[in-house]
Design a protein around this motif. Sequence first.
Motif, PDB file in Angstrom:
ATOM      1  N   GLN A 103       0.932  -1.437  -0.116  1.00  9.56           N
ATOM      2  CA  GLN A 103       0.004   0.097   0.020  1.00  9.56           C
ATOM      3  C   GLN A 103       0.796   1.283   0.050  1.00  9.56           C
ATOM      4  O   GLN A 103       0.165   2.547  -0.030  1.00  9.56           O
ATOM      5  CB  GLN A 103      -1.125   0.151   1.182  1.00  9.56           C
ATOM      6  N   THR A 104       2.082   1.140   0.003  1.00  7.86           N
ATOM      7  CA  THR A 104       2.905   2.272  -0.080  1.00  7.86           C
ATOM      8  C   THR A 104       2.786   2.903  -1.432  1.00  7.86           C
ATOM      9  O   THR A 104       2.179   2.393  -2.359  1.00  7.86           O
ATOM     10  CB  THR A 104       4.713   2.105   0.089  1.00  7.86           C
ATOM     11  N   SER A 105       2.888   4.240  -1.545  1.00 11.12           N
ATOM     12  CA  SER A 105       2.742   5.102  -2.910  1.00 11.12           C
ATOM     13  C   SER A 105       4.146   4.481  -3.746  1.00 11.12           C
ATOM     14  O   SER A 105       4.915   4.188  -3.163  1.00 11.12           O
ATOM     15  CB  SER A 105       2.586   6.408  -2.894  1.00 11.12           C
ATOM     16  N   GLY A 106       3.653   4.886  -5.219  1.00  9.79           N
ATOM     17  CA  GLY A 106       4.903   4.776  -5.987  1.00  9.79           C
ATOM     18  C   GLY A 106       6.089   5.755  -5.529  1.00  9.79           C
ATOM     19  O   GLY A 106       7.366   5.297  -5.644  1.00  9.79           O
ATOM     20  N   ALA A 107       5.786   6.720  -5.160  1.00  5.38           N
ATOM     21  CA  ALA A 107       6.758   7.668  -4.654  1.00  5.38           C
ATOM     22  C   ALA A 107       7.450   7.224  -3.542  1.00  5.38           C
ATOM     23  O   ALA A 107       8.707   7.503  -3.454  1.00  5.38           O
ATOM     24  CB  ALA A 107       6.011   9.091  -4.437  1.00  5.38           C
ATOM     25  N   GLU A 108       6.668   6.762  -2.744  1.00  4.27           N
ATOM     26  CA  GLU A 108       7.521   6.026  -1.395  1.00  4.27           C
ATOM     27  C   GLU A 108       8.480   4.738  -1.805  1.00  4.27           C
ATOM     28  O   GLU A 108       9.601   4.590  -1.417  1.00  4.27           O
ATOM     29  CB  GLU A 108       6.557   5.518  -0.341  1.00  4.27           C
ATOM     30  N   ARG A 109       8.053   4.046  -2.599  1.00  6.36           N
ATOM     31  CA  ARG A 109       8.923   2.867  -3.281  1.00  6.36           C
ATOM     32  C   ARG A 109       9.986   3.610  -3.842  1.00  6.36           C
ATOM     33  O   ARG A 109      11.366   3.055  -4.005  1.00  6.36           O
ATOM     34  CB  ARG A 109       8.080   1.810  -3.944  1.00  6.36           C
ATOM     35  N   ALA A 110       9.699   4.709  -4.691  1.00  7.95           N
ATOM     36  CA  ALA A 110      10.817   5.247  -5.677  1.00  7.95           C
ATOM     37  C   ALA A 110      11.967   5.794  -4.666  1.00  7.95           C
ATOM     38  O   ALA A 110      13.245   5.569  -4.693  1.00  7.95           O
ATOM     39  CB  ALA A 110      10.198   6.302  -6.597  1.00  7.95           C
ATOM     40  N   SER A 143      13.103  -5.083  -8.795  1.00  2.64           N
ATOM     41  CA  SER A 143      11.675  -5.196  -9.524  1.00  2.64           C
ATOM     42  C   SER A 143      10.779  -5.726  -8.383  1.00  2.64           C
ATOM     43  O   SER A 143       9.491  -5.205  -8.466  1.00  2.64           O
ATOM     44  CB  SER A 143      12.010  -6.251 -10.774  1.00  2.64           C
ATOM     45  N   ALA A 144      11.007  -6.713  -7.504  1.00  3.96           N
ATOM     46  CA  ALA A 144      10.136  -7.137  -6.394  1.00  3.96           C
ATOM     47  C   ALA A 144       9.732  -5.823  -5.277  1.00  3.96           C
ATOM     48  O   ALA A 144       8.591  -5.794  -5.209  1.00  3.96           O
ATOM     49  CB  ALA A 144      10.792  -8.138  -5.881  1.00  3.96           C
ATOM     50  N   LEU A 145      10.768  -5.108  -4.947  1.00  4.34           N
ATOM     51  CA  LEU A 145      10.552  -4.148  -4.209  1.00  4.34           C
ATOM     52  C   LEU A 145       9.625  -3.065  -4.898  1.00  4.34           C
ATOM     53  O   LEU A 145       8.839  -2.397  -4.270  1.00  4.34           O
ATOM     54  CB  LEU A 145      11.807  -3.402  -3.411  1.00  4.34           C
ATOM     55  N   ALA A 146      10.163  -2.828  -6.254  1.00  2.00           N
ATOM     56  CA  ALA A 146       9.328  -1.847  -6.883  1.00  2.00           C
ATOM     57  C   ALA A 146       7.954  -2.202  -7.068  1.00  2.00           C
ATOM     58  O   ALA A 146       6.910  -1.138  -6.957  1.00  2.00           O
ATOM     59  CB  ALA A 146      10.120  -1.658  -8.222  1.00  2.00           C
ATOM     60  N   ALA A 147       7.604  -3.475  -7.110  1.00  2.00           N
ATOM     61  CA  ALA A 147       6.181  -3.905  -7.137  1.00  2.00           C
ATOM     62  C   ALA A 147       5.512  -3.669  -5.718  1.00  2.00           C
ATOM     63  O   ALA A 147       4.129  -3.861  -5.940  1.00  2.00           O
ATOM     64  CB  ALA A 147       6.181  -5.225  -7.661  1.00  2.00           C
ATOM     65  N   GLY A 148       6.107  -3.803  -4.630  1.00  2.00           N
ATOM     66  CA  GLY A 148       5.756  -3.498  -3.210  1.00  2.00           C
ATOM     67  C   GLY A 148       5.727  -4.825  -2.671  1.00  2.00           C
ATOM     68  O   GLY A 148       4.953  -4.997  -1.537  1.00  2.00           O
ATOM     69  N   CYS A 149       6.524  -5.567  -3.101  1.00  2.00           N
ATOM     70  CA  CYS A 149       6.714  -7.088  -2.385  1.00  2.00           C
ATOM     71  C   CYS A 149       7.871  -6.958  -1.517  1.00  2.00           C
ATOM     72  O   CYS A 149       8.991  -6.453  -1.739  1.00  2.00           O
ATOM     73  CB  CYS A 149       7.019  -8.187  -3.357  1.00  2.00           C
ATOM     74  N   PRO A 150       7.733  -7.375  -0.202  1.00  2.00           N
ATOM     75  CA  PRO A 150       9.036  -7.589   0.455  1.00  2.00           C
ATOM     76  C   PRO A 150       9.918  -8.791   0.095  1.00  2.00           C
ATOM     77  O   PRO A 150       9.364  -9.467  -0.927  1.00  2.00           O
ATOM     78  CB  PRO A 150       8.305  -8.395   2.049  1.00  2.00           C
ATOM     79  N   VAL A 151      11.017  -8.658   0.213  1.00  2.00           N
ATOM     80  CA  VAL A 151      12.206  -9.469  -0.352  1.00  2.00           C
ATOM     81  C   VAL A 151      13.029 -10.002   0.586  1.00  2.00           C
ATOM     82  O   VAL A 151      13.705  -9.501   1.587  1.00  2.00           O
ATOM     83  CB  VAL A 151      13.110  -8.619  -1.383  1.00  2.00           C
ATOM     84  N   ILE A 152      13.233 -11.500   0.584  1.00  2.00           N
ATOM     85  CA  ILE A 152      14.118 -12.261   1.342  1.00  2.00           C
ATOM     86  C   ILE A 152      15.212 -12.687   0.267  1.00  2.00           C
ATOM     87  O   ILE A 152      14.648 -13.680  -0.684  1.00  2.00           O
ATOM     88  CB  ILE A 152      13.285 -13.288   1.937  1.00  2.00           C
ATOM     89  N   VAL A 153      16.370 -12.474   0.533  1.00  3.78           N
ATOM     90  CA  VAL A 153      17.293 -12.937  -0.385  1.00  3.78           C
ATOM     91  C   VAL A 153      18.036 -13.997   0.199  1.00  3.78           C
ATOM     92  O   VAL A 153      18.406 -14.210   1.292  1.00  3.78           O
ATOM     93  CB  VAL A 153      18.277 -11.871  -0.837  1.00  3.78           C
ATOM     94  N   LYS A 154      18.229 -15.203  -0.469  1.00  5.86           N
ATOM     95  CA  LYS A 154      19.036 -16.247  -0.170  1.00  5.86           C
ATOM     96  C   LYS A 154      20.436 -16.038  -0.854  1.00  5.86           C
ATOM     97  O   LYS A 154      20.595 -15.812  -2.094  1.00  5.86           O
ATOM     98  CB  LYS A 154      18.612 -17.629  -0.495  1.00  5.86           C
TER      99      LYS A 154
END
Lengths: 526, 526
Positions: free
Chosen positions: B63-70, B176-187
């Motif tokens: 639910q963050t805005s595009g500006a927040e994710r940017a 790209s996942a963060l840009a879409a608004g998804c939390p990321v877990i990197v292995k």
Amino acid sequence: MSMYTLKGVSLIGEDPASTSGSEFHAVDPGSGEALAPVYRSATAADIERAVQLAAGASAALAQTSGAERAALLRAIADELEAARADFEALVPRETALPQARASGELGRTTGQLRLFANLVEEGSWVDARIDRADPARQPLPRPDLRSQRIALGPVVVFGASNFPLAFSVAGGDTASALAAGCPVIVKAHPAHPATSERAGAAIAAAVQRCGLPPGTFSLLFDAGHAVGAALVQHAQVSAVAFTGSTAGGRALMDLAAARPQPIPVYAEMGSINPVFVLPAAAQVRAEAIATQLHASVLQGVGQFCTSPGVFVIPAGGDGDALRDALRARFADSAAAVMLTAAIAQRHAQGAAQLGAHADVAALVAPVQKAGCAQANLFEVSADAFLRDPHLQEEVFGPTSLIVRTRDAAQMLQLAAALPGQLTVTLLADEADYAAAAPLLLQLPRNAGRVLMNGVPTGVEVCAAMVHGGPYPASSDARSTSVGTAAIERFARRVCYQNVPDALLPPALQEANPLKIARLVDGVMQR
Amino acid sequence: MSMYTLKGVSLIGEDPASTSGSEFHAVDPGSGEALAPVYRSATAADIERAVQLAAGASAALAQTSGAERAALLRAIADELEAARADFEALVPRETALPQARASGELGRTTGQLRLFANLVEEGSWVDARIDRADPARQPLPRPDLRSQRIALGPVVVFGASNFPLAFSVAGGDTASALAAGCPVIVKAHPAHPATSERAGAAIAAAVQRCGLPPGTFSLLFDAGHAVGAALVQHAQVSAVAFTGSTAGGRALMDLAAARPQPIPVYAEMGSINPVFVLPAAAQVRAEAIATQLHASVLQGVGQFCTSPGVFVIPAGGDGDALRDALRARFADSAAAVMLTAAIAQRHAQGAAQLGAHADVAALVAPVQKAGCAQANLFEVSADAFLRDPHLQEEVFGPTSLIVRTRDAAQMLQLAAALPGQLTVTLLADEADYAAAAPLLLQLPRNAGRVLMNGVPTGVEVCAAMVHGGPYPASSDARSTSVGTAAIERFARRVCYQNVPDALLPPALQEANPLKIARLVDGVMQR
């Protein structure tokens, strides 16, 4: 109008299919009578021939212009309309659906075909993207890059039983796959083979009339699952579309995932389509809501994918009044014949299991009759509903479960706990908006479509529609099986780097000969 | 600039990760020396905590805005740039890649993050579609329908070994996942844990600086496969992104498909990236082509996904001259250290198998040295190549196979027989265009990107890029892992029906407060 002569065999290219496959026949669900003609299941040779024809047609079909594919889709719509009298006779006989439904569904089917015709004739759906070269860029020149969507290849479509026209042989899956430029092989649903054959003949006639390769379309019959399984596992098949049960859809997903080369499966499966009634709405218009919900559940004898199976209603007096209004209407429903005896039996079993559940109260006492369904209504507390995942499973048919929530917090908790849904509906008055807001943030996480103050049955065919949702509502939440975005299921993007203009496909040529919308150097242009 | 102090443990939210996991350490691929610090594999408790934090952050992030994710993506780019000296020290030590490569790849990585920042700040990527109501429509009123893309939920990203920055912790999948608004877990990839930790710390700092929930990003270490497998199977994980081997990617695909709720896996796997040299090009510029192809193969010691592994060259004198020009350059290549000893060993094995093949001739005789690779060049007839699918498999590293085709028809036959490729390249002069045309119709069926007169190494990050392709090049030919379209992998469409304007998300409100491009009643508007 003279009736088309049914042949009882698969339609594969221009030569007749084998007549050596196992026999089966449709059944009149009302009388239980066997219907003529006898149908022959496709043989292994039939399957192989259909797939090889489709694979052979694949490149040519992918390279047809949008205008050519539009002509095909319109020709199919015309051929179907010319067969209106046949469908009005065949559909009721095989499905127990009324003639008016057959006629209405035919309109939906042809409308859908013409919508896709318009989409591909216009052409922008290919999502052309052009990033021009910059030879002066440092440290390295930037190449010219252009991408567009192209057809995936042969698609296997499984006809659904519950919409013998709109989700069957000439339904949305077939329309969107052909629109994308993919050959289609339909595995006919065995419950309406004559309707399937008639629709298949209409498509084959249109393919021939448009001068397209015969492998563009085939129709295979089978009483069981072997033909479908063989198609999904065939190396030359590129994608699968299915509408039906969760078990059936999952079986196809598993087969496709286990292939040496896995392929996408678009399975639109079950859903309980919960309806949340907020307190003010329950208080102000209980009678109207009861009428609306009851009508939605009874539509098509509850045999819609989006039939509302759960009503979430607040505890307390207003909720009780709504419950009672629903009970009165459900108690007063006439029994109706279901699509098949097996579906009616599964519906009766599902209702019986709900009735036998320790935490569930039966609100009406319908008389169950073989082949038929009478509406069922049950009630359970939200606590019990949340405890037992079995209560969250679909009972396909006119059976609904009222779930009573303590307060707004529990309604939100229930919303968050829902398995994936095709639809979730809020019935809310303006006084409910404060409570609706957090639900409207949560529910899109669990559903493909969120409605307010309507019923989920009735799936509009348009650009914005999403008929899909998180698993188990569908196999692929990123897709829709209804509306123009359904075409994206059967396409993938391909990129051309530094390819001279004369050798580029028309959608990507510099002069934009197709006059489509394109993203050029980051700006949408036409 | 002071060096960041490496801690050797996973980064999970704000509390330190467990130090009880099994130990491992990076190895200097040149010397074989163990590198400090010791790293701890994530424990089951670490995995659970990372996933629960991600799941908890999921709704807020969506639910963050595009500006927040940017702002987040730009903050990550800034943090990475501030760590430039660290990366220039750590990357060469762990990967044997030169400092200039570390520095260049950092630029690609931050450029990529900023490209996605621009994309989501602008906002039209959500593909908003609005079909307005028509209360007067017959036989039924048309409802108001509005759809847009929303984030899928927690994404697991597997760091790749061959691009320790651009396809690893802060690479394109994470961006790209963060840009879409998804939390990321990197292995993290175990071959460059320090580089991974440093990049992870940069992301964590940016998340904190932007005031986003700590579950937005976690980084888990593991020497083996258990942590990755547990993540892919976790019920709260929504999608997986991977770059690596076919075997590794397929293993993840199979795990994801077998889940109770299957999830998408975007695996970018192997590819032989064939280069077709057409007769006139071979005749006119053999020396230039040989120089160009040799340089492309040698780039990054052949450890690029798009490294050209097969050169399809006509039989006859001109083809012989090109073959000889290639042989001269390959014979003259210096040995170079590969990313890991295991990769070098697999490369040597792959080259040895080619050399031992009855139909294959070795054109150069490189000296194999442990940990290193020297360029290999082999030759085979197209007949033999088409007969044996093993010859069509990737040998990861600087090894190429020349395939000699009889004539244009055999070149086309070979093109049609190719397994799925990331790229296919045509080297063609104007005199070749007639022969190139049918190839350009065939090759998009087998590849994600088709190039002319260039080399496949060098994957431009832009809107039109497709870095993917039919299986086995990638798990999902409908997706790209590079370029702005990569964001679509982590989103799905949701539809709102008759939801009052005040309750709609901004992208769908009537007044278009985000000023994005939208498809309104079939017309693209802004």
